[in-house]
Design a protein around this motif. Structure first.
Motif, short mmCIF file in Angstrom:
data_model
loop_
_atom_site.label_atom_id
_atom_site.label_comp_id
_atom_site.label_asym_id
_atom_site.label_seq_id
_atom_site.Cartn_x
_atom_site.Cartn_y
_atom_site.Cartn_z
N HIS A 145 39.70 47.48 53.04
CA HIS A 145 38.63 48.38 52.57
C HIS A 145 39.13 49.40 51.57
N ASP A 146 40.30 49.98 51.87
CA ASP A 146 40.79 51.08 51.02
C ASP A 146 41.39 50.58 49.71
N GLU A 147 42.14 49.49 49.78
CA GLU A 147 42.96 49.09 48.62
C GLU A 147 42.42 47.87 47.87
N THR A 148 41.88 46.90 48.61
CA THR A 148 41.53 45.63 47.98
C THR A 148 40.06 45.57 47.54
N ALA A 149 39.16 46.08 48.39
CA ALA A 149 37.74 46.02 48.03
C ALA A 149 37.43 46.67 46.67
N PRO A 150 38.14 47.74 46.28
CA PRO A 150 37.86 48.31 44.94
C PRO A 150 38.07 47.31 43.79
N LEU A 151 38.77 46.19 44.07
CA LEU A 151 38.95 45.18 43.02
C LEU A 151 37.63 44.54 42.61
N ILE A 152 36.66 44.56 43.53
CA ILE A 152 35.37 43.91 43.22
C ILE A 152 34.74 44.67 42.04
N GLU A 153 34.76 45.98 42.13
CA GLU A 153 34.23 46.77 41.03
C GLU A 153 35.13 46.66 39.79
N HIS A 154 36.43 46.67 40.04
CA HIS A 154 37.39 46.58 38.94
C HIS A 154 37.14 45.32 38.09
N TYR A 155 36.88 44.18 38.74
CA TYR A 155 36.70 42.93 38.00
C TYR A 155 35.28 42.79 37.44
N GLY A 156 34.34 43.58 37.97
CA GLY A 156 33.00 43.65 37.39
C GLY A 156 32.35 42.29 37.21
N ASP A 157 31.96 41.97 35.97
CA ASP A 157 31.18 40.73 35.77
C ASP A 157 32.04 39.47 35.79
N ARG A 158 33.35 39.62 36.03
CA ARG A 158 34.17 38.41 36.21
C ARG A 158 34.11 37.90 37.65
N ILE A 159 33.48 38.70 38.54
CA ILE A 159 33.37 38.30 39.95
C ILE A 159 32.34 37.18 40.12
#
Ligand code: ADP
Length: 181
Positions: A145-159
């Motif tokens: 939750h703290d470290e990995t989930a922020p990657l979803i926003e980080h990758y944005g429309d590449r998700i």
């Protein structure tokens, strides 16, 4: 294809990656598997990683990134790869992006395996790996939750979101169709 697989621990990324690897003809590169192989062989990297993994904590990024870069340099990864377990933090995503940019390469997408938390806890307790006890699972979910989930926003429309609940074959079919295969 160059893909990153994201999802909470226990989402079944490893199982899906093995199937996708066969169908897409690119290697499945799992940091968890690489660490466990090193631990099994008693390499210095394995010795260093073990205490973190047993506690459910992240192995330090410099150690992890070095291991991933050397795996990506191998022959079979030149035409593509499925990265499972890396990146796990925004810092690691930036290291990967720089590494690919240096070689004028790009990711084709980021598959995000989505699953309810009670289902992942059940799956992890059922598979019974050495680091799958309740205490460690709790730590890994909180690290997620703290470290990995922020990657979803980080990758944005590449998700590319994938519903990871249901049967293995069903989930694989969803992933293949999301990839246009
Ligand atoms: P899961 O997906 O069930 O969490 P993994 O096999 O992917 O299992 O990872 C097991 C452990 O290996 C993690 O809990 C962590 O300690 C370590 N690990 C794997 N990938 C990374 C990474 N990118 N950075 C740091 N530690 C990692």
């Amino acid at each position: 294809m160059r893909l990153v697989l994201l999802g909470p621990p226990g989402a079944g990324k490893g199982t899906q990656a093995a199937l996708l690897s066969e169908k897409l003809g690119v290697p499945h590169i799992s940091t968890g598997d690489l660490f466990r192989a090193n631990i099994g062989e008693g390499t210095p990297l394995g010795v260093e990683a073990k205490s973190y993994i047993d506690a459910g904590k992240l192995v330090p990024t410099d150690v992890t990134a070095r291991m991933v870069k050397s795996r990506l340099a191998e022959n079979d990864a030149q035409e593509g790869f499925l990265l499972d377990g890396f990146p796990r933090t925004v810092e690691q995503a930036e290291i990967l992006a720089d590494h690919l940019t240096e070689q004028s390469l790009e990711l084709d997408g980021v598959l995000n395996f989505r699953i309810a938390e009670d289902v992942v806890v059940e799956r992890m307790l059922a598979r019974g790996r050495a680091d799958d006890n309740e205490e460690t699972i709790r730590t890994r979910l909180s690290v997620y939750h703290d470290e990995t989930a922020p990657l979803i926003e980080h990758y944005g429309d590449r998700i590319i979101p994938i519903d990871a609940e249901g049967e293995v074959d069903e989930i694989n079919a969803r992933a293949m169709s999301a990839l246009g295969k």
